[in-house]
Design an enzyme around this catalytic site. Structure first.
Site, mmCIF file in Angstrom:
data_model
loop_
_atom_site.group_PDB
_atom_site.id
_atom_site.type_symbol
_atom_site.label_atom_id
_atom_site.label_comp_id
_atom_site.label_asym_id
_atom_site.label_seq_id
_atom_site.Cartn_x
_atom_site.Cartn_y
_atom_site.Cartn_z
ATOM 1 N N SER A 1 1.696 -7.630 -1.030
ATOM 2 C CA SER A 1 2.478 -8.636 -0.309
ATOM 3 C C SER A 1 1.727 -9.937 -0.093
ATOM 4 O O SER A 1 2.313 -10.932 0.341
ATOM 5 C CB SER A 1 2.979 -8.084 1.024
ATOM 6 O OG SER A 1 1.967 -8.082 1.992
ATOM 7 N N SER A 2 0.448 -9.991 -0.420
ATOM 8 C CA SER A 2 -0.262 -11.278 -0.372
ATOM 9 C C SER A 2 0.335 -12.236 -1.396
ATOM 10 O O SER A 2 0.126 -13.443 -1.310
ATOM 11 C CB SER A 2 -1.748 -11.089 -0.684
ATOM 12 O OG SER A 2 -2.254 -10.054 0.103
ATOM 13 N N CYS B 1 -2.823 -19.209 20.754
ATOM 14 C CA CYS B 1 -2.789 -17.976 21.571
ATOM 15 C C CYS B 1 -1.627 -17.104 21.115
ATOM 16 O O CYS B 1 -0.562 -17.618 20.786
ATOM 17 C CB CYS B 1 -2.538 -18.309 23.035
ATOM 18 S SG CYS B 1 -3.816 -19.269 23.808
ATOM 19 N N THR C 1 0.809 -1.221 0.000
ATOM 20 C CA THR C 1 0.000 0.000 0.000
ATOM 21 C C THR C 1 0.838 1.265 0.000
ATOM 22 O O THR C 1 0.475 2.263 -0.632
ATOM 23 C CB THR C 1 -0.904 0.005 1.259
ATOM 24 O OG1 THR C 1 -1.764 -1.123 1.174
ATOM 25 C CG2 THR C 1 -1.749 1.251 1.347
ATOM 26 N N THR D 1 1.864 -4.706 4.345
ATOM 27 C CA THR D 1 1.753 -5.112 5.753
ATOM 28 C C THR D 1 1.224 -6.538 5.927
ATOM 29 O O THR D 1 1.498 -7.176 6.935
ATOM 30 C CB THR D 1 0.828 -4.141 6.529
ATOM 31 O OG1 THR D 1 -0.451 -4.146 5.900
ATOM 32 C CG2 THR D 1 1.402 -2.754 6.583
ATOM 33 N N ASP D 2 0.441 -7.023 4.941
ATOM 34 C CA ASP D 2 -0.246 -8.308 5.134
ATOM 35 C C ASP D 2 0.696 -9.454 5.492
ATOM 36 O O ASP D 2 0.383 -10.272 6.356
ATOM 37 C CB ASP D 2 -1.054 -8.680 3.878
ATOM 38 C CG ASP D 2 -2.295 -7.807 3.729
ATOM 39 O OD1 ASP D 2 -2.649 -7.109 4.693
ATOM 40 O OD2 ASP D 2 -2.906 -7.824 2.640
HETATM 41 N N1 ASP Z 1 -2.513 -5.799 0.718
HETATM 42 C C1 ASP Z 1 -1.456 -4.863 1.054
HETATM 43 C C2 ASP Z 1 -0.142 -5.622 1.073
HETATM 44 O O1 ASP Z 1 0.117 -6.324 1.991
HETATM 45 C C3 ASP Z 1 -1.744 -4.232 2.358
HETATM 46 C C4 ASP Z 1 -0.695 -3.285 2.828
HETATM 47 O O2 ASP Z 1 0.303 -3.019 2.237
HETATM 48 O O3 ASP Z 1 -0.891 -2.740 3.911
HETATM 49 O O4 ASP Z 1 0.594 -5.501 0.145
#
Ligand code: ASP
Length: 354
Positions: A72-73, A292, A27, A103-104
């Site tokens: 990043s998925s 957990c 993102t 972030t993913d």
């Molecule tokens: N779907 C995005 C990724 O992981 C989300 C992000 O960057 O926050 O590439």
């Protein structure tokens, strides 16, 4: 390295620290398209237009973009290998590295790199953003600038944080202890089982007691291989015998993370324990990690985990799922004679042995 687009930002001062920024996608790297109004990956030359402060950091910055930035998925072990190769080729030239990543799966990639590059002497700081760089309220600016500063910081010419870490929203976390826990607020990451390596407000307050000690005499090791024939089996009430049996029938399966309850417990039905035992006899390594996010696996604490211990299931102690699966991939890709011993050993600060 010439297959990569590279951009340099030079400071006025000579002898400034050099930081390599590797842009993988996510993102952070998006801007509005003036014509359509939708978000598109930005051209890398636009970085200083969006963050002009980069020119005032008094650091020499080199920005390298992967040929095809990804969400990043879509990250894969092949990209981790590519990152290791880029860092190895540039290791002597730079004081530190920043990896711009979605972030993913950031916690998976940071964990993977912590096993694929060992005895680090320089920081590798992963960061990203919840809002694209082109949006006025973006968190990309602060995340990126602070990450660069951490990556370039030294005391007596030695890196302050010789670790793979994640910087996000005022917290520096050990990469293989971090988890994405939030998809709407800015504080996307936390590390429930390990203290922050630094907290960032007006100052950068390093938590020196918990940062790995740099060992100048040990050689940094780079690994490019991983074993990808692995899987995750999450236990849930009602899990049935044919599902588990089919899971273990997969061809070439070499390692499995068993995601158990609480302190490492699972059903004690005979059929279940027999499936595990047969899999271990076939040479499949099984690593027990808890569902957990806090606490640790203690096999044998309850009767429901004692038998698993006896048949050779390995304890994942307090590892995150992200650290456990990437460690399993690294261990099985590089050591096949005694994976259990290596899995139980602390390699990059990913588990607490006590
Ligand atoms: N779907 C995005 C990724 O992981 C989300 C992000 O960057 O926050 O590439």
């Amino acid at each position: 390295m010439n297959k990569y687009e590279i951009l340099s930002i030079k400071p006025q001062e000579e002898n400034a620290s050099k930081v390599l920024i590797i842009y993988t996608g996510g993102t952070l790297g998006m801007v509005y398209d003036n014509q359509t109004g939708s978000l598109i990956p930005f051209r890398f030359e636009q970085i200083t237009e969006n963050i002009p402060e980069l020119k005032r950091l008094n650091l020499e910055l080199c920005i390298l973009a992967l040929p095809k930035p990804i969400d990043s998925s879509n990250v894969s072990p092949a990209i981790w290998t590519e990152l290791v190769e880029i860092i190895e080729a540039n290791y002597e030239k730079f004081q530190g590295f920043v990896v711009l990543h979605g972030t993913d799966t950031m916690a998976y990639s940071a964990s993977a790199l912590s096993f694929m590059i060992q005895n680090l002497k320089k920081p590798i700081v992963f960061t990203g953003a919840q809002l694209p760089i082109g949006i006025p309220r973006t968190d990309a600016r602060e995340n990126l600038i602070t990450s660069i500063q951490i990556a370039g910081s030294t005391i007596n010419r030695k890196a302050i944080v010789p670790e793979v870490c994640i910087y996000f929203n005022g917290r520096l976390l050990r990469g293989n202890r971090a988890k994405k826990r939030e998809s709407s607020q800015f504080d996307a990451f936390d590390s429930e089982n390990f203290p922050y390596l630094a907290e960032i407000g007006v100052n950068i307050d390093y938590n020196f007691l918990n940062i790995k000690i740099l060992k100048p005499e040990t050689e940094t090791k780079f690994y490019t291989k991983t074993e990808n024939n692995v899987g995750i089996l999450k236990i849930f009430p009602g899990i049935n015998a044919s599902f588990v049996s089919n899971f273990f029938k997969q061809k070439d399966l070499k390692g499995v993370i068993l995601e158990t309850y609480g302190s490492g417990n699972a059903l004690s039905d005979r059929w279940f324990l027999e499936e595990l035992e047969n899999a271990i006899k076939k040479g499949i390594t099984i690593l027990n990690v808890s569902q957990c996010t806090g606490g640790r696996v203690i096999m044998g604490k309850y009767q429901t985990s004692q038998k698993m211990k006896e048949i050779g299931v390995v304890s994942g102690t307090d590892m995150t799922l992200e650290a456990a699966i990437t460690k399993l991939m690294w261990v099985l890709g590089n050591e096949s004679t005694n994976p259990k011993e290596l899995l139980e050993k602390e390699i990059a600060g990913e588990l607490t042995n006590y």
